[in-house]
Motif scaffolding. Structure first.
Motif, mmCIF file in Angstrom:
data_model
loop_
_atom_site.group_PDB
_atom_site.id
_atom_site.type_symbol
_atom_site.label_atom_id
_atom_site.label_comp_id
_atom_site.label_asym_id
_atom_site.label_seq_id
_atom_site.Cartn_x
_atom_site.Cartn_y
_atom_site.Cartn_z
ATOM 1 N N GLN A 198 0.823 -1.219 0.000
ATOM 2 C CA GLN A 198 0.000 0.000 0.000
ATOM 3 C C GLN A 198 0.851 1.262 0.000
ATOM 4 N N VAL A 199 1.920 1.223 -0.821
ATOM 5 C CA VAL A 199 2.823 2.360 -0.937
ATOM 6 C C VAL A 199 2.674 3.050 -2.294
ATOM 7 N N TYR A 200 2.495 2.289 -3.353
ATOM 8 C CA TYR A 200 2.460 2.842 -4.708
ATOM 9 C C TYR A 200 1.310 3.824 -4.889
ATOM 10 N N GLY A 201 1.593 4.839 -5.688
ATOM 11 C CA GLY A 201 0.584 5.807 -6.078
ATOM 12 C C GLY A 201 0.172 5.569 -7.520
ATOM 13 N N ILE A 202 -0.481 6.564 -8.102
ATOM 14 C CA ILE A 202 -1.041 6.418 -9.444
ATOM 15 C C ILE A 202 0.054 6.191 -10.483
ATOM 16 N N ARG A 203 1.134 6.972 -10.411
ATOM 17 C CA ARG A 203 2.180 6.851 -11.438
ATOM 18 C C ARG A 203 2.842 5.485 -11.411
ATOM 19 N N LYS A 204 3.149 4.978 -10.232
ATOM 20 C CA LYS A 204 3.824 3.673 -10.159
ATOM 21 C C LYS A 204 2.870 2.535 -10.502
ATOM 22 N N ILE A 205 1.616 2.664 -10.140
ATOM 23 C CA ILE A 205 0.636 1.628 -10.517
ATOM 24 C C ILE A 205 0.487 1.606 -12.031
ATOM 25 N N HIS A 206 0.421 2.787 -12.648
ATOM 26 C CA HIS A 206 0.303 2.865 -14.103
ATOM 27 C C HIS A 206 1.523 2.241 -14.770
ATOM 28 N N ALA A 207 2.728 2.548 -14.251
ATOM 29 C CA ALA A 207 3.944 1.975 -14.821
ATOM 30 C C ALA A 207 3.967 0.454 -14.676
ATOM 31 N N GLU A 208 3.518 -0.048 -13.550
ATOM 32 C CA GLU A 208 3.489 -1.498 -13.325
ATOM 33 C C GLU A 208 2.477 -2.172 -14.251
ATOM 34 N N LEU A 209 1.348 -1.537 -14.488
ATOM 35 C CA LEU A 209 0.370 -2.098 -15.430
ATOM 36 C C LEU A 209 0.970 -2.184 -16.829
ATOM 37 N N LEU A 210 1.704 -1.157 -17.243
ATOM 38 C CA LEU A 210 2.336 -1.187 -18.559
ATOM 39 C C LEU A 210 3.400 -2.271 -18.619
ATOM 40 N N ARG A 211 4.170 -2.455 -17.528
ATOM 41 C CA ARG A 211 5.183 -3.505 -17.482
ATOM 42 C C ARG A 211 4.559 -4.890 -17.623
ATOM 43 N N ARG A 212 3.369 -5.038 -17.053
ATOM 44 C CA ARG A 212 2.690 -6.343 -17.114
ATOM 45 C C ARG A 212 1.979 -6.556 -18.447
ATOM 46 N N GLY A 213 2.034 -5.556 -19.332
ATOM 47 C CA GLY A 213 1.444 -5.718 -20.659
ATOM 48 C C GLY A 213 0.005 -5.252 -20.770
ATOM 49 N N THR A 214 -0.509 -4.554 -19.792
ATOM 50 C CA THR A 214 -1.872 -4.038 -19.841
ATOM 51 C C THR A 214 -1.824 -2.596 -20.317
ATOM 52 N N LYS A 215 -2.325 -2.343 -21.511
ATOM 53 C CA LYS A 215 -2.336 -0.984 -22.034
ATOM 54 C C LYS A 215 -3.528 -0.246 -21.447
ATOM 55 N N VAL A 216 -3.216 0.838 -20.753
ATOM 56 C CA VAL A 216 -4.264 1.628 -20.112
ATOM 57 C C VAL A 216 -3.749 3.060 -20.002
ATOM 58 N N ALA A 217 -4.647 4.010 -20.120
ATOM 59 C CA ALA A 217 -4.274 5.417 -19.994
ATOM 60 C C ALA A 217 -4.108 5.773 -18.517
ATOM 61 N N GLN A 218 -3.243 6.755 -18.247
ATOM 62 C CA GLN A 218 -3.007 7.155 -16.859
ATOM 63 C C GLN A 218 -4.257 7.792 -16.260
ATOM 64 N N CYS A 219 -5.047 8.496 -17.085
ATOM 65 C CA CYS A 219 -6.256 9.123 -16.554
ATOM 66 C C CYS A 219 -7.269 8.065 -16.107
ATOM 67 N N THR A 220 -7.258 6.903 -16.754
ATOM 68 C CA THR A 220 -8.139 5.809 -16.334
ATOM 69 C C THR A 220 -7.695 5.267 -14.983
ATOM 70 N N VAL A 221 -6.386 5.122 -14.815
ATOM 71 C CA VAL A 221 -5.863 4.652 -13.526
ATOM 72 C C VAL A 221 -6.189 5.674 -12.436
ATOM 73 N N GLU A 222 -6.055 6.966 -12.755
ATOM 74 C CA GLU A 222 -6.398 8.014 -11.788
ATOM 75 C C GLU A 222 -7.858 7.910 -11.367
ATOM 76 N N ARG A 223 -8.738 7.743 -12.343
ATOM 77 C CA ARG A 223 -10.176 7.665 -12.054
ATOM 78 C C ARG A 223 -10.495 6.465 -11.172
ATOM 79 N N LEU A 224 -9.923 5.311 -11.502
ATOM 80 C CA LEU A 224 -10.211 4.111 -10.729
ATOM 81 C C LEU A 224 -9.587 4.172 -9.329
#
Length: 105
Positions: free
Chosen positions: A31-57
């Motif tokens: 429970q340390v990661y914020g929006i930017r690191k979660i978004h980067a980790e999603l991209l690393r795992r191969g899930t294409k998603v916009a950062q604004c979508t991660v922010e909203r969720l």
């Protein structure tokens, strides 16, 4: 009544999948990661998603990254430090000239 019987939209289905992935990443990071690191980790795992979508969720889930606090800049006096006695007792008024002299060092 039609809205209740309707199948979920593509966005709702994708949000459900992303929500599970976001919570998994957030809990894996203790429970340390914020929006930017979660978004980067999603991209690393191969899930294409916009950062604004991660922010909203993340805002919907109440997820916020840990923020480091700033250290106080002013020095803290130790309790054992000698301080001059208050001889005026916070009474800064004088009846005449040259009765009370106060200085700030």
């Amino acid at each position: 009544y039609a809205a209740k019987q309707r199948t979920p939209s593509a966005r709702a289905v994708r949000d459900g999948e992303l929500t599970e992935l976001i919570m998994e990443i957030y809990n894996d990071s203790k429970q340390v990661y914020g929006i930017r690191k979660i978004h980067a980790e999603l991209l690393r795992r191969g899930t294409k998603v916009a950062q604004c979508t991660v922010e909203r969720l993340c805002r919907k889930l109440g997820i916020r990254g840990v923020v480091r606090g700033k250290f106080p800049r002013r020095p803290r006096l130790a309790p054992e430090t000698d301080r001059p006695d208050d001889r005026v007792e916070r009474e800064f008024t004088a009846d005449g000239p040259n009765e009370l002299w106060v200085a700030d060092i």
